[in-house]
Design a protein around this motif. Structure first.
Motif, PDB file in Angstrom:
ATOM      1  N   VAL A  58       0.896   4.397   1.197  1.00 56.71           N
ATOM      2  CA  VAL A  58       1.283   3.448   0.149  1.00 56.71           C
ATOM      3  C   VAL A  58       1.603   2.111   0.791  1.00 56.71           C
ATOM      4  CG1 VAL A  58       2.744   3.101  -1.869  1.00 56.71           C
ATOM      5  CG2 VAL A  58       2.556   5.369  -0.869  1.00 56.71           C
ATOM      6  N   THR A  59       1.057   1.047   0.258  1.00 54.91           N
ATOM      7  CA  THR A  59       1.477  -0.267   0.717  1.00 54.91           C
ATOM      8  C   THR A  59       1.770  -1.115  -0.502  1.00 54.91           C
ATOM      9  OG1 THR A  59      -0.721  -1.240   0.685  1.00 54.91           O
ATOM     10  CG2 THR A  59      -0.049  -0.190   2.727  1.00 54.91           C
ATOM     11  N   SER A  60       2.647  -2.068  -0.339  1.00 48.50           N
ATOM     12  CA  SER A  60       2.931  -2.944  -1.476  1.00 48.50           C
ATOM     13  C   SER A  60       2.124  -4.222  -1.315  1.00 48.50           C
ATOM     14  CB  SER A  60       4.421  -3.251  -1.548  1.00 48.50           C
ATOM     15  OG  SER A  60       4.841  -3.796  -0.324  1.00 48.50           O
ATOM     16  N   THR A  61       1.677  -4.749  -2.431  1.00 52.89           N
ATOM     17  CA  THR A  61       0.936  -6.009  -2.426  1.00 52.89           C
ATOM     18  C   THR A  61       1.706  -6.988  -3.307  1.00 52.89           C
ATOM     19  OG1 THR A  61      -0.350  -5.373  -4.355  1.00 52.89           O
ATOM     20  CG2 THR A  61      -1.267  -4.796  -2.216  1.00 52.89           C
ATOM     21  N   HIS A  65       1.031  -2.106  -5.994  1.00 51.06           N
ATOM     22  CA  HIS A  65       0.899  -1.216  -4.854  1.00 51.06           C
ATOM     23  C   HIS A  65      -0.541  -0.786  -4.658  1.00 51.06           C
ATOM     24  CE1 HIS A  65       5.210  -0.815  -5.646  1.00 51.06           C
ATOM     25  NE2 HIS A  65       5.286  -0.549  -4.346  1.00 51.06           N
ATOM     26  N   GLU A  66      -0.840  -0.356  -3.433  1.00 50.77           N
ATOM     27  CA  GLU A  66      -2.134   0.271  -3.171  1.00 50.77           C
ATOM     28  C   GLU A  66      -1.899   1.605  -2.481  1.00 50.77           C
ATOM     29  OE1 GLU A  66      -4.899  -3.699  -2.907  1.00 50.77           O
ATOM     30  OE2 GLU A  66      -5.205  -2.089  -1.473  1.00 50.77           O
ATOM     31  N   TYR A  67      -2.777   2.552  -2.794  1.00 56.89           N
ATOM     32  CA  TYR A  67      -2.608   3.910  -2.290  1.00 56.89           C
ATOM     33  C   TYR A  67      -3.902   4.397  -1.680  1.00 56.89           C
ATOM     34  CZ  TYR A  67       0.852   3.375  -5.946  1.00 56.89           C
ATOM     35  OH  TYR A  67       1.844   2.891  -6.728  1.00 56.89           O
ATOM     36  N   LEU A  68      -3.786   5.194  -0.642  1.00 59.90           N
ATOM     37  CA  LEU A  68      -4.939   5.916  -0.117  1.00 59.90           C
ATOM     38  C   LEU A  68      -4.633   7.397  -0.292  1.00 59.90           C
ATOM     39  CD1 LEU A  68      -7.673   5.849   1.362  1.00 59.90           C
ATOM     40  CD2 LEU A  68      -6.418   5.936   3.516  1.00 59.90           C
ATOM     41  N   ARG A  73      -9.120   4.745  -2.596  1.00 64.52           N
ATOM     42  CA  ARG A  73      -8.144   3.663  -2.706  1.00 64.52           C
ATOM     43  C   ARG A  73      -7.806   3.466  -4.177  1.00 64.52           C
ATOM     44  NH1 ARG A  73      -9.795  -2.031  -3.308  1.00 64.52           N
ATOM     45  NH2 ARG A  73      -7.950  -3.341  -3.135  1.00 64.52           N
ATOM     46  N   PHE A  74      -6.542   3.483  -4.483  1.00 65.22           N
ATOM     47  CA  PHE A  74      -6.100   3.205  -5.848  1.00 65.22           C
ATOM     48  C   PHE A  74      -5.216   1.971  -5.842  1.00 65.22           C
ATOM     49  CE2 PHE A  74      -6.795   7.832  -5.783  1.00 65.22           C
ATOM     50  CZ  PHE A  74      -7.717   7.936  -6.812  1.00 65.22           C
ATOM     51  N   VAL A  75      -5.318   1.229  -6.910  1.00 63.01           N
ATOM     52  CA  VAL A  75      -4.532   0.007  -7.006  1.00 63.01           C
ATOM     53  C   VAL A  75      -3.710   0.055  -8.282  1.00 63.01           C
ATOM     54  CG1 VAL A  75      -4.666  -2.498  -7.214  1.00 63.01           C
ATOM     55  CG2 VAL A  75      -6.340  -1.301  -5.827  1.00 63.01           C
ATOM     56  N   SER A  76      -2.435  -0.154  -8.164  1.00 67.53           N
ATOM     57  CA  SER A  76      -1.643  -0.284  -9.382  1.00 67.53           C
ATOM     58  C   SER A  76      -1.079  -1.693  -9.426  1.00 67.53           C
ATOM     59  CB  SER A  76      -0.514   0.748  -9.417  1.00 67.53           C
ATOM     60  OG  SER A  76       0.502   0.414  -8.509  1.00 67.53           O
TER      61      SER A  76
ATOM     62  N   LEU B 415      -6.662  -0.731   2.856  1.00 64.88           N
ATOM     63  CA  LEU B 415      -5.783  -1.130   1.758  1.00 64.88           C
ATOM     64  C   LEU B 415      -5.470  -2.623   1.854  1.00 64.88           C
ATOM     65  CD1 LEU B 415      -3.264   1.834   1.388  1.00 64.88           C
ATOM     66  CD2 LEU B 415      -5.528   1.528   0.399  1.00 64.88           C
ATOM     67  N   GLU B 422     -16.269   2.711  -0.912  1.00 65.83           N
ATOM     68  CA  GLU B 422     -16.545   3.821  -1.850  1.00 65.83           C
ATOM     69  C   GLU B 422     -18.013   3.808  -2.265  1.00 65.83           C
ATOM     70  OE1 GLU B 422     -14.076   5.814  -3.828  1.00 65.83           O
ATOM     71  OE2 GLU B 422     -12.183   4.904  -3.201  1.00 65.83           O
ATOM     72  N   PHE B 496       2.968  -0.462 -15.224  1.00 56.14           N
ATOM     73  CA  PHE B 496       1.936  -1.021 -14.370  1.00 56.14           C
ATOM     74  C   PHE B 496       0.586  -0.484 -14.801  1.00 56.14           C
ATOM     75  CE2 PHE B 496       4.098   2.531 -12.427  1.00 56.14           C
ATOM     76  CZ  PHE B 496       3.066   3.399 -12.132  1.00 56.14           C
ATOM     77  N   ARG B 497      -0.416  -1.106 -14.305  1.00 55.08           N
ATOM     78  CA  ARG B 497      -1.768  -0.704 -14.658  1.00 55.08           C
ATOM     79  C   ARG B 497      -2.472  -0.181 -13.410  1.00 55.08           C
ATOM     80  NH1 ARG B 497      -5.763  -4.708 -17.785  1.00 55.08           N
ATOM     81  NH2 ARG B 497      -4.179  -4.452 -19.380  1.00 55.08           N
ATOM     82  N   LEU B 498      -3.221   0.865 -13.618  1.00 52.13           N
ATOM     83  CA  LEU B 498      -3.840   1.539 -12.492  1.00 52.13           C
ATOM     84  C   LEU B 498      -5.330   1.254 -12.477  1.00 52.13           C
ATOM     85  CD1 LEU B 498      -2.924   3.512 -10.398  1.00 52.13           C
ATOM     86  CD2 LEU B 498      -3.534   5.337 -11.944  1.00 52.13           C
ATOM     87  N   TYR B 499      -5.835   0.869 -11.328  1.00 52.15           N
ATOM     88  CA  TYR B 499      -7.270   0.609 -11.220  1.00 52.15           C
ATOM     89  C   TYR B 499      -7.945   1.719 -10.437  1.00 52.15           C
ATOM     90  CZ  TYR B 499      -6.348  -4.036 -12.920  1.00 52.15           C
ATOM     91  OH  TYR B 499      -5.987  -5.102 -13.683  1.00 52.15           O
TER      92      TYR B 499
END
Lengths: 164, 499
Positions: A58-61, A65-68, A73-76, B415, B422, B496-499
């Motif tokens: 998890v990293t914060s932007t 946040h972004e997750y692996l 990779r997921f972005v919230s 990240l 992907e 929050f919104r998830l992408y």
């Protein structure tokens, strides 16, 4: 990409005994999992969810946040940030989709243009990107000149107001 | 013969880093060049000495041959390695380097010039008896004459505007009776689009592959090939997946294409590393496309299957050494595949993406090479080349190499940046790729399959993300308000919104 909007109305849950044990209720299902922070990586955590162990980064932007997780990779994004970005998008202005250098301008104020017509060309990272008109319109104003560097999300071409 | 003691690399990023590694092993000192923006890049740190090219545009600074040669002399370097891109295929640069009494690690200026002229090099190949794509590029535009030329070239045939681009003014002719109508249409379209209706004719290949042969020649008359690489999977004419061996060739076809390549380097008395690119047709015929007179981006693929260090060979050749092996000592073993990870957004027309790299997992193993000069915390700006990294995996066969490569890409994460990672993984997972049905139109014909939008959070992923976001929100709150940290509910979550 399918957007999943998550806000307090559709999720609820409790953090149980400690920060390490989390219970999440989503879509009327309850998930319980353990989170363990690893010392050598601030961003790196191990988890146990429904008996399956895994690792997550998890990293914060600036925006959230972004997750692996499992190689993906997921972005919230915090919903505040999403809203402010969306409000910029209007049919009356064409924005730079990225920072770049203007290398060609094809229209001038007064031009009558059709949907899909090329407006100007931006270049970034050795690649050219042509901005196109979102609709039939008349050009009111063009910001910037050839050779100029522009930031992302900057209004470059103004179109006549949509007739409502 | 002159032993090289110090090399200046007139390049940046991963390729500079790659060259430094071999130099270190060979006991050669290194000089890195950089622009101020990249002062802290990993590749700069890994050199023995570093020199600034000043502020501003990356391309202009690394194209400043005068300044680069000056720095080389100042630092006492005895050779310049140009890497790929920038000045690597600039005949005037190689001449200027040698004129300054330095060694240019690359071919002679004449070789660079000859292959730099795309039309001239094809004519030269024809003289050598090397096949090029049959076609007509003449000035005579008489329709009757064009038709006569067309029947000589054979079907299917491509009629293409000389001034063309973007598919405008183009017709594919499958039957000769359709030629006249096709020509008329293409001319009209070309006149409307470019104000120029001159046409050229070329044999149209329905499912071409891009197959290239790695070459290395010393200055003692030895001209070797290091087998082929297939780089058919491209996007906007940029290679994105490269492998060796090619799944298309059997041993006879392999011998034919590599023999042809050796014939070319022998005939031109080539020096150093080069790559000869061919277009390969479904019926086994192949045509000379061009020769790159430098080290290629995808050279690690060849290094993995042959075991040779191509940069080391380049340096030995530049020193005037004789390569002490024979063609039969060079063998292809196992399979290697490379992908190019780029800072671009496949879900948004592949627009360049910028940002700060927040997390980079290291996929390196005894079978995986990770070629990149990136480190966590680096800012990716629009001045950069969009290529962030090359990931190369070796396997005892193609299946194993593919599986390792997918795993490696999953580990990297990248990240903080939007990348094509992907998208590349999706390509490697298609049935078409698994079967080796790789053609230059691959990404177009498999568009729906490699759509990375398909990747969705599973229920468990989603729950995990929700939980972790909550955790960090709670943590940040608890820092500010120690007292209320005991609050057990997250009803104050902003969402929050998830992408």
């Amino acid at each position: 990409m399918k957007e999943i909007i998550v806000d307090k109305n559709i999720i609820s849950g409790n953090i149980l005994s400690s920060l390490d044990l989390i219970s999440v209720e989503h879509d009327k299902e309850n998930f319980q999992f353990k989170i363990k922070s690893c010392d050598h990586f601030e961003s790196y955590r191990e988890y146990e969810l429904e008996g399956i162990k895994g690792k997550v980064v998890v990293t914060s932007t600036n925006e959230g946040h972004e997750y692996l997780i499992e190689g993906h990779r997921f972005v919230s994004k915090n919903i505040k940030n999403v809203k402010s970005a969306n409000s910029l998008h209007s049919d009356d202005q064409v924005l730079s989709p990225m920072p770049g250098k203007i290398i060609k301008i094809m229209v001038k104020p007064g031009d009558k243009i059709k949907k899909g017509d090329a407006l100007l060309v931006l270049e970034a990272m050795k690649m050219e990107h042509t901005l196109k008109s979102p609709r039939d319109a008349e050009v009111l104003k063009v910001n910037g000149k050839v050779g100029e560097m522009v930031q992302g999300e900057v209004e470059l071409v103004f179109l006549d107001k949509t007739k409502k | 013969m002159k032993k090289i003691k110090k090399i200046l690399v007139a390049n940046r990023g991963e390729i500079a880093l790659r060259i430094f590694k071999t130099c270190k092993e060979m006991g050669i000192a290194t000089v890195a060049l950089y622009i101020e923006e990249e002062k802290k890049s990993l590749y700069v740190k890994k050199a023995d000495e570093k020199r600034s090219l000043g502020e501003g545009n990356l391309r202009q600074s690394f194209l400043n041959s005068k300044k680069i040669i000056e720095i080389a002399k100042e630092t006492g370097a005895d050779a310049i390695h140009p890497g790929y891109g920038f000045l690597s295929e600039n005949a005037a640069f190689s001449e200027a380097v040698e004129g300054a009494g330095l060694i240019f690690i690359g071919p002679t200026k004449d070789s660079i010039k000859m292959m730099g002229d795309k039309k001239g090099s094809k004519e030269h190949m024809l003289k050598l008896g090397i096949p090029v794509i049959p076609g007509f590029h003449g000035d005579d535009q008489n329709p009757e004459m064009l038709k006569k030329e067309a029947s000589k070239i054979g079907l299917p045939l491509l009629i293409k505007a000389s001034a063309g681009g973007g598919g405008k003014g183009m017709r594919i002719v499958e039957k000769m009776e359709d030629f006249d109508l096709g020509l008329e249409g293409a001319k009209r379209e070309a006149m409307n689009s470019f104000g120029d209706d001159r046409m050229l004719l070329e044999r149209y290949l329905t499912s071409p592959r891009h197959i290239e042969v790695q070459m290395m020649s010393d200055t003692h008359g030895n001209h070797f090939h290091f087998f082929e690489r297939e780089c058919s999977i491209q996007r906007r004419h940029q290679k994105i997946v490269e492998e060796s061996p090619s799944p298309a060739l059997n041993s006879d076809q392999r011998k034919k294409i590599t023999d042809t390549a050796v014939k070319i380097t022998s005939a031109m008395n080539y020096r150093g590393a080069g790559t000869i690119e061919f277009i390969y047709d479904t019926d086994g015929s192949f045509y000379f496309l061009e020769m790159n007179t430098r080290l290629q981006v995808e050279h690690p693929v060849t290094e993995m299957v042959t075991g040779f260090d191509l940069v080391k060979l380049q340096i030995e050749v530049a020193e005037g050494e004789k390569l002490h092996f024979s063609q039969k000592d060079i063998t292809q073993r196992g399979h290697a595949i490379e992908v190019r990870v780029c800072a671009e957004d496949p879900e948004n027309e592949f627009l360049p993406s910028i940002g700060k790299l927040k997390y980079l997992g290291d996929p390196t193993s005894s079978h995986v090479r990770f070629e990149s000069a990136l480190s966590e915390g680096d800012d990716i700006t629009i001045n950069f080349d969009p290529m962030l990294a090359k990931v190369v995996a070796f396997g005892i066969n193609r299946i194993e190499a593919t599986e390792r490569l997918i795993k490696a890409l999953e580990t990297c994460g990248f990240l903080g940046l939007t990348t094509n990672s992907e998208y590349l993984q999706q390509i490697l997972k298609t049935e078409g790729f698994k079967k080796g049905d790789t053609y230059t139109h691959f990404v177009k014909s498999h568009k729906s399959e490699i759509d990375s939008k398909k990747i969705k959070a599973t229920k468990n992923n989603l729950a995990l993300i929700l939980g972790l976001s909550q955790l960090s929100l709670k943590k940040s709150t608890s820092k500010k308000e120690q007292a209320s940290a005991a609050s057990h509910s997250w009803n104050n979550l902003t969402g929050f919104r998830l992408y």
